[in-house]
Design a protein around this motif. Structure first.
Motif, PDB file in Angstrom:
ATOM      1  N   ALA A 106      42.126  39.119  37.971  1.00 46.71           N
ATOM      2  CA  ALA A 106      41.349  39.214  36.740  1.00 46.71           C
ATOM      3  C   ALA A 106      42.337  39.349  35.590  1.00 46.71           C
ATOM      4  O   ALA A 106      43.115  40.301  35.536  1.00 46.71           O
ATOM      5  CB  ALA A 106      40.416  40.409  36.786  1.00 46.71           C
ATOM      6  N   TYR A 113      37.387  39.502  30.670  1.00 47.85           N
ATOM      7  CA  TYR A 113      38.279  39.139  31.775  1.00 47.85           C
ATOM      8  C   TYR A 113      37.857  37.808  32.359  1.00 47.85           C
ATOM      9  O   TYR A 113      36.671  37.478  32.395  1.00 47.85           O
ATOM     10  CB  TYR A 113      38.231  40.197  32.887  1.00 47.85           C
ATOM     11  N   ILE A 115      38.105  35.965  35.949  1.00 46.18           N
ATOM     12  CA  ILE A 115      38.395  36.227  37.358  1.00 46.18           C
ATOM     13  C   ILE A 115      38.607  34.900  38.079  1.00 46.18           C
ATOM     14  O   ILE A 115      37.810  33.971  37.919  1.00 46.18           O
ATOM     15  CB  ILE A 115      37.253  37.014  38.022  1.00 46.18           C
ATOM     16  N   THR A 137      43.995  43.627  38.836  1.00 48.75           N
ATOM     17  CA  THR A 137      44.236  43.585  37.397  1.00 48.75           C
ATOM     18  C   THR A 137      45.639  44.059  37.055  1.00 48.75           C
ATOM     19  O   THR A 137      45.996  44.145  35.893  1.00 48.75           O
ATOM     20  CB  THR A 137      43.220  44.461  36.638  1.00 48.75           C
TER      21      THR A 137
END
Length: 172
Positions: A106, A113, A115, A137
């Motif tokens: 992400a 964000y 993904i 992340t």
């Protein structure tokens, strides 16, 4: 026809695990007072029990505890009433359910964000409206950060395909 019956039954019982904890907003006042443990007397279906457990315990309850006010406003009532079904997307082909080895990523952008990655064995995926999706992340070091995201499954870029769930085919 069987899928329609199962989804109707799920809608009738959705939210039962959280009804008493979150009734202050009256989202659950019309939900039936059936507890998950009572499902065995109603139906011996393992598939039905897992569908409800995923929606209630793995999506609705974490959303109620950790979701933003906007996410809760959009999804809690729908999940609790059975108008929406939740999915849980943790497992990946190379990592299984080992969250520390997630390959999905992400990346922050100007809208939130983005993904990228592929999940497997996502319970309820074929019929779900929203999913909790886990993605990395952080960096790939020993203190890798994995974050849970609430993803509407009609979002651009999301694709789904049915899979054989080894005996619980109703999970999608």
């Amino acid at each position: 026809m069987r899928a329609v019956f199962v989804l109707s039954f799920v809608a009738a019982l959705a939210g039962c695990s959280t009804m008493e904890k979150m009734n202050p907003v009256n989202w659950f006042s019309s939900a039936p007072k059936v507890k998950p443990a009572e499902l065995e007397a109603i139906s011996p279906s393992a598939t039905l029990a897992v569908i409800l457990t995923v929606t209630n315990a793995l999506v609705l309850e974490p959303l109620a505890a950790c979701g933003t006010p906007a996410q809760r406003s959009t999804w809690l009532g729908r999940l609790a009433s059975g108008a929406a079904l939740g999915a849980f997307a943790l497992s990946e082909e190379g990592a299984g359910s080992d969250a520390a080895n997630q390959q999905a990523r992400a990346l922050a952008d100007d809208r939130g964000y983005r993904i990228s990655g592929r999940k497997v064995w996502v319970a309820n995926a074929e019929q779900a409206d929203v999913a909790i999706v886990f993605a990395s992340t952080g960096d790939d070091g020993p203190r890798r950060r994995v974050t849970a995201f609430l993803v509407p499954l009609d979002a651009p870029g999301v694709s789904r395909q049915a899979c054989d769930s080894l005996g619980v085919r109703g999970l999608g």
